[in-house]
Design a protein around this motif. Structure first.
Motif, PDB file in Angstrom:
ATOM      1  N   HIS A 141       0.830  -1.186   0.031  1.00 28.88           N
ATOM      2  CA  HIS A 141       0.132   0.010   0.060  1.00 28.88           C
ATOM      3  C   HIS A 141       0.828   1.307  -0.194  1.00 28.88           C
ATOM      4  CE1 HIS A 141       0.422   1.312   4.106  1.00 28.88           C
ATOM      5  NE2 HIS A 141       0.588   0.250   4.308  1.00 28.88           N
ATOM      6  N   PHE A 142       0.512   2.219  -0.481  1.00 28.27           N
ATOM      7  CA  PHE A 142       0.972   3.594  -0.465  1.00 28.27           C
ATOM      8  C   PHE A 142      -0.087   4.614  -0.631  1.00 28.27           C
ATOM      9  CE2 PHE A 142       0.523   5.271  -5.019  1.00 28.27           C
ATOM     10  CZ  PHE A 142       0.078   4.210  -5.596  1.00 28.27           C
ATOM     11  N   VAL A 143       0.382   5.960  -0.283  1.00 25.09           N
ATOM     12  CA  VAL A 143      -0.644   7.015  -0.205  1.00 25.09           C
ATOM     13  C   VAL A 143      -0.352   7.795  -1.447  1.00 25.09           C
ATOM     14  CG1 VAL A 143      -1.534   8.899   0.881  1.00 25.09           C
ATOM     15  CG2 VAL A 143      -0.890   6.918   2.380  1.00 25.09           C
ATOM     16  N   ASP A 144      -1.157   8.012  -2.231  1.00 24.46           N
ATOM     17  CA  ASP A 144      -0.958   8.707  -3.549  1.00 24.46           C
ATOM     18  C   ASP A 144      -1.510  10.152  -3.154  1.00 24.46           C
ATOM     19  OD1 ASP A 144      -0.864   8.346  -6.659  1.00 24.46           O
ATOM     20  OD2 ASP A 144      -2.559   9.969  -6.087  1.00 24.46           O
ATOM     21  N   ARG A 145      -0.732  10.965  -3.587  1.00 28.27           N
ATOM     22  CA  ARG A 145      -1.053  12.538  -3.317  1.00 28.27           C
ATOM     23  C   ARG A 145      -2.686  13.018  -3.833  1.00 28.27           C
ATOM     24  NH1 ARG A 145       3.493  15.731  -5.858  1.00 28.27           N
ATOM     25  NH2 ARG A 145       2.226  17.617  -5.269  1.00 28.27           N
ATOM     26  N   VAL A 146      -3.270  12.103  -4.713  1.00 25.88           N
ATOM     27  CA  VAL A 146      -4.515  12.805  -5.359  1.00 25.88           C
ATOM     28  C   VAL A 146      -5.502  11.596  -5.008  1.00 25.88           C
ATOM     29  CG1 VAL A 146      -6.041  13.016  -7.360  1.00 25.88           C
ATOM     30  CG2 VAL A 146      -3.918  14.258  -6.956  1.00 25.88           C
ATOM     31  N   GLN A 147      -5.017  10.320  -5.128  1.00 24.72           N
ATOM     32  CA  GLN A 147      -6.025   9.163  -5.017  1.00 24.72           C
ATOM     33  C   GLN A 147      -6.108   8.642  -3.795  1.00 24.72           C
ATOM     34  OE1 GLN A 147      -7.825   8.632  -7.876  1.00 24.72           O
ATOM     35  NE2 GLN A 147      -6.499  10.023  -9.139  1.00 24.72           N
ATOM     36  N   GLY A 148      -5.142   9.027  -3.002  1.00 26.38           N
ATOM     37  CA  GLY A 148      -5.207   8.715  -1.559  1.00 26.38           C
ATOM     38  C   GLY A 148      -4.617   7.346  -1.333  1.00 26.38           C
ATOM     39  N   GLU A 149      -5.033   6.700  -0.380  1.00 23.66           N
ATOM     40  CA  GLU A 149      -4.417   5.234  -0.046  1.00 23.66           C
ATOM     41  C   GLU A 149      -4.709   4.406  -1.073  1.00 23.66           C
ATOM     42  OE1 GLU A 149      -3.163   4.464   3.556  1.00 23.66           O
ATOM     43  OE2 GLU A 149      -3.482   2.259   3.402  1.00 23.66           O
ATOM     44  N   TYR A 150      -3.898   3.541  -1.653  1.00 21.85           N
ATOM     45  CA  TYR A 150      -4.270   2.455  -2.630  1.00 21.85           C
ATOM     46  C   TYR A 150      -3.478   1.138  -1.950  1.00 21.85           C
ATOM     47  CZ  TYR A 150      -4.609   0.079  -6.999  1.00 21.85           C
ATOM     48  OH  TYR A 150      -5.039  -0.799  -7.914  1.00 21.85           O
ATOM     49  N   ARG A 151      -4.353   0.028  -2.038  1.00 19.38           N
ATOM     50  CA  ARG A 151      -3.837  -1.209  -1.693  1.00 19.38           C
ATOM     51  C   ARG A 151      -3.966  -2.224  -2.591  1.00 19.38           C
ATOM     52  NH1 ARG A 151      -3.574  -2.112   3.748  1.00 19.38           N
ATOM     53  NH2 ARG A 151      -3.779  -0.116   4.722  1.00 19.38           N
ATOM     54  N   GLN A 152      -3.149  -3.098  -2.657  1.00 14.15           N
ATOM     55  CA  GLN A 152      -3.163  -4.401  -3.774  1.00 14.15           C
ATOM     56  C   GLN A 152      -2.361  -5.458  -3.087  1.00 14.15           C
ATOM     57  OE1 GLN A 152      -0.914  -4.191  -7.368  1.00 14.15           O
ATOM     58  NE2 GLN A 152      -2.933  -4.142  -8.499  1.00 14.15           N
ATOM     59  N   PRO A 199       1.890  -0.891  -7.190  1.00 12.36           N
ATOM     60  CA  PRO A 199       2.530  -1.925  -5.994  1.00 12.36           C
ATOM     61  C   PRO A 199       3.634  -2.779  -6.694  1.00 12.36           C
ATOM     62  CG  PRO A 199       0.184  -1.708  -6.056  1.00 12.36           C
ATOM     63  CD  PRO A 199       0.643  -1.002  -7.113  1.00 12.36           C
ATOM     64  N   ARG A 200       3.351  -3.279  -7.910  1.00 13.43           N
ATOM     65  CA  ARG A 200       4.586  -3.874  -8.583  1.00 13.43           C
ATOM     66  C   ARG A 200       5.877  -3.301  -8.628  1.00 13.43           C
ATOM     67  NH1 ARG A 200       1.367  -5.567 -14.007  1.00 13.43           N
ATOM     68  NH2 ARG A 200      -0.413  -4.310 -12.828  1.00 13.43           N
TER      69      ARG A 200
END
Ligand code: GLU
Length: 295
Positions: A141-152, A199-200
């Motif tokens: 997971h990471f926090v995108d500056r626009v899309q917010g938290e993204y998990r995969q 994430p890759r």
């Protein structure tokens, strides 16, 4: 704010010409870099000659110039970076982190696009084989500056992925990670179609001991009901004589609010306004076709 350590980039693929979506991505990465006094690099992602459109590289460069973009340093082409990609694959192979896969397209059908692991422990030689990276059963997971938290979850949602194709061509996922690190890129600003590739890329960075850049994925164009546009949808190539109006439209698509006086302004003036007034917190998470005024 000034951050001269900021290094951004735009990385077009010459499988086609720049369209409105590419302009929005290029503009966001340019303004985000220049607004803090950072550098902005240009990289041609020409990894796939069979899919390259003749003349597209030149057309992309000309369009960027016409639209007023000025990049720092020499243009980098991925076609000149093969030795670095090959050396990394060798290293991953030697460490048992990647393996040769001889599955045919047909054998891979019916797995929902997730590699079933058939060749994982088969010990095939590298010749006439794709090279796949083993992925861990982990959620990234990471926090995108626009899309917010993204998990995969890489194991469940992606599976072991190709880093060198069977025809010998290097994969985007590998090249982009190596080149962003090699060029010292601190901030990746690009289209949200690449959100699910991130994430890759985080996994590869971790394996190779490379720094993780910050990410900002600009909105994709969606249908008014929020559905993605089909893959067959393509906005037309950017016309040279519409640079001003389309830059204005791209600024608005990014949530910026250029004043009415800028109607009819030249590209350099629009970019200067964009740099002076850039506010990334205004970028919307998605954008409908109508909002982008594409038709
Ligand atoms: N070359 C990719 C594209 O044109 C962009 C890669 C990236 O920005 O990471 O879609």
């Amino acid at each position: 704010m000034n951050d001269s350590s900021y290094i951004g980039r735009f990385a077009p693929t010459p499988s086609g010409y720049l369209h409105f979506g590419s302009l929005v991505a290029a503009l966001a990465s340019y303004l985000d870099a220049r607004a803090v006094g950072g550098r902005w690099l240009l990289r041609m992602e020409d990894l796939d000659p069979p899919r390259e459109v003749a003349g597209a590289q030149d057309a992309i460069l000309r369009t960027l110039e016409t639209y007023g973009f000025e990049w720092d340093g020499e243009l980098v082409r991925q076609s000149e970076r093969h030795a670095a990609y090959a050396a990394t694959i060798e290293r991953l192979r030697a460490n048992g982190l990647a393996y040769a896969c001889i599955c045919t397209r047909k054998q891979l059908q019916g797995h929902g696009g997730i590699y079933p692991g058939t060749c994982r422990d088969a010990g095939h030689p590298d010749v006439d084989a794709a090279i796949r990276l083993r992925v861990p059963e982990l959620e990234y997971h990471f926090v995108d500056r626009v899309q917010g938290e993204y998990r995969q979850h890489l194991g469940r949602e992606v599976g072991d992925f190709v880093i060198r194709r069977r025809d010998g061509l290097f994969a985007y996922q590998l090249a982009v990670v190596l080149d962003d690190a090699w060029q010292g890129v601190t901030d990746v600003v690009r289209g949200a179609d690449l959100l699910d590739s991130t994430p890759r890329q985080l996994h590869l960075q971790e394996l190779l001991g490379l720094p993780q850049p910050r990410y900002l994925h600009v909105p994709l164009l969606v249908q008014p009901d929020g559905h993605k546009l089909g893959k067959s949808y393509r906005s037309p190539p950017l016309p040279a004589d519409q640079a001003g109006p389309l830059l204005l439209r791209a600024l608005r698509a990014l949530g910026q609010q250029p004043p009415a006086e800028l109607q009819g302004a030249a590209p350099a003036e629009l970019l200067a306004w964009g740099i002076a007034n850039w506010d990334a917190s205004r970028i919307p998470r998605s954008l409908t076709l109508a909002e982008a005024q594409l038709h």
